[in-house]
Enzyme design. Structure first.
Site, mmCIF file in Angstrom:
data_model
loop_
_atom_site.group_PDB
_atom_site.id
_atom_site.type_symbol
_atom_site.label_atom_id
_atom_site.label_comp_id
_atom_site.label_asym_id
_atom_site.label_seq_id
_atom_site.Cartn_x
_atom_site.Cartn_y
_atom_site.Cartn_z
ATOM 1 N N THR A 1 75.569 -52.681 38.975
ATOM 2 C CA THR A 1 76.239 -53.873 38.463
ATOM 3 C C THR A 1 77.757 -53.733 38.523
ATOM 4 O O THR A 1 78.482 -54.581 38.009
ATOM 5 C CB THR A 1 75.816 -54.173 37.009
ATOM 6 O OG1 THR A 1 76.232 -53.096 36.157
ATOM 7 C CG2 THR A 1 74.307 -54.355 36.908
ATOM 8 N N HIS B 1 77.715 -51.914 28.064
ATOM 9 C CA HIS B 1 78.314 -53.183 28.465
ATOM 10 C C HIS B 1 78.242 -54.166 27.294
ATOM 11 O O HIS B 1 77.284 -54.150 26.515
ATOM 12 C CB HIS B 1 77.573 -53.784 29.662
ATOM 13 C CG HIS B 1 77.640 -52.954 30.895
ATOM 14 N ND1 HIS B 1 78.649 -53.074 31.826
ATOM 15 C CD2 HIS B 1 76.815 -51.967 31.350
ATOM 16 C CE1 HIS B 1 78.448 -52.210 32.801
ATOM 17 N NE2 HIS B 1 77.339 -51.522 32.543
ATOM 18 N N HIS C 1 72.961 -48.575 29.697
ATOM 19 C CA HIS C 1 72.324 -48.177 30.948
ATOM 20 C C HIS C 1 72.237 -46.660 31.016
ATOM 21 O O HIS C 1 73.263 -45.978 30.940
ATOM 22 C CB HIS C 1 73.119 -48.688 32.150
ATOM 23 C CG HIS C 1 73.113 -50.178 32.283
ATOM 24 N ND1 HIS C 1 74.055 -50.868 33.023
ATOM 25 C CD2 HIS C 1 72.280 -51.113 31.761
ATOM 26 C CE1 HIS C 1 73.793 -52.163 32.959
ATOM 27 N NE2 HIS C 1 72.723 -52.335 32.206
ATOM 28 N N HIS D 1 86.311 -48.579 32.743
ATOM 29 C CA HIS D 1 85.480 -49.773 32.830
ATOM 30 C C HIS D 1 84.425 -49.824 31.728
ATOM 31 O O HIS D 1 83.845 -50.882 31.470
ATOM 32 C CB HIS D 1 84.777 -49.843 34.189
ATOM 33 C CG HIS D 1 85.727 -49.833 35.342
ATOM 34 N ND1 HIS D 1 85.920 -48.732 36.151
ATOM 35 C CD2 HIS D 1 86.575 -50.774 35.802
ATOM 36 C CE1 HIS D 1 86.833 -49.011 37.068
ATOM 37 N NE2 HIS D 1 87.244 -50.236 36.877
#
Length: 256
Positions: free
Chosen positions: A204, A120, A137, A93
């Site tokens: 998130t 991200h 993050h 991811h």
């Protein structure tokens, strides 16, 4: 005769149950698949599993558009980051770098250990409706398991040397790519100005657990267009859409 048939039927049912139990247990252990496109996109996360119900029903979800902030009292984040071997993982991811024990932050006197950092694109949080090219993050956890995340926005500009090191270690396998000869210090990923926005939100990504302390640094760092494109070769989009603020207060803490 009927009695014997009944016993035989019960025996068969018991055998089937015994056979199915490990399969049911295994199915329960396998985490549900989720993603950013198709039938597993963020709008569907809450429907993919009961474990993901917060993604749909939660009232303090992240990310958000940061606006209408109120000034908080001067409470600087104390960063205590040490060097760590560079361990990079493509987790399916995002690109994630796991961090060795011993580094931490302190917020209001409470210590949170640095676990990992990941990326991200585009940025998940926005500032007054404006997104950055990427967002990093840095995920921390305290002694009772509560999470605190430092968010660093990443704008297109000059090349970032430490990001280049991380990108070079990207592995497409499901195993960590560990470079024992290379160490990094996450402090080199932070901007000089440590002012930040703070609010209470969630992960998130599924399971979208709430109670996460978010601290988004007001000053972004720069990465080159080439570095952005390198990441997009792996993940063109891995950002959850903005979530409702729902009357939450967003505080701005400045160094001055």
């Amino acid at each position: 005769m009927k009695k014997y048939l009944s016993i035989a039927a019960i025996s068969i049912l018991v055998s089937i149950a015994v056979f199915l139990l490990p399969l049911i247990a295994l199915a329960d252990e396998i985490p549900p698949r989720w993603g950013y496109g198709g039938m597993e996109n963020p709008t569907q996360w809450g429907k993919l599993s009961t474990k993901f119900s917060k993604c749909e029903l939660g009232v303090e979800q992240s990310p958000i558009d940061i606006k209408n902030t109120v000034k908080g009292s001067s409470t600087p984040i104390v960063f205590n980051y040490r060097s760590s071997p560079l361990v990079v993982l493509d987790n399916g991811h995002s690109i994630q770098a796991d961090y060795a024990p011993g580094s931490s932050i302190s917020i209001d006197g409470e210590k949170y250990a640095l676990l990992q950092f990941h990326f991200h694109t585009p940025s998940e949080h926005q500032i007054a409706g404006k997104a950055a090219a990427m967002e990093m993050h840095l995920v921390h956890r305290n002694a009772v398991g509560k999470l605190a995340v430092i968010g660093v926005l990443m704008n297109e500009g000059t090349e970032h040397p430490l990001i280049s090191q991380v990108w070079q270690e990207i592995s497409r396998s499901d195993k960590a790519n560990k470079n024992a000869d290379t160490t990094i210090n996450a402090a080199d990923l932070l901007p000089p100005n440590k002012s930040y926005y703070a609010y209470t939100g969630s992960l998130t990504t599924p399971p979208c657990s709430e109670g996460v302390k978010w601290h988004i640094l007001t000053t972004p760092i720069s990465v080159s267009d080439n570095q952005i494109r390198q990441f997009e070769k792996f993940y063109q989009v891995d950002a959850r859409p903005l979530q409702p603020i729902n009357n939450r207060q967003i505080k701005l803490y400045t160094n001055s």
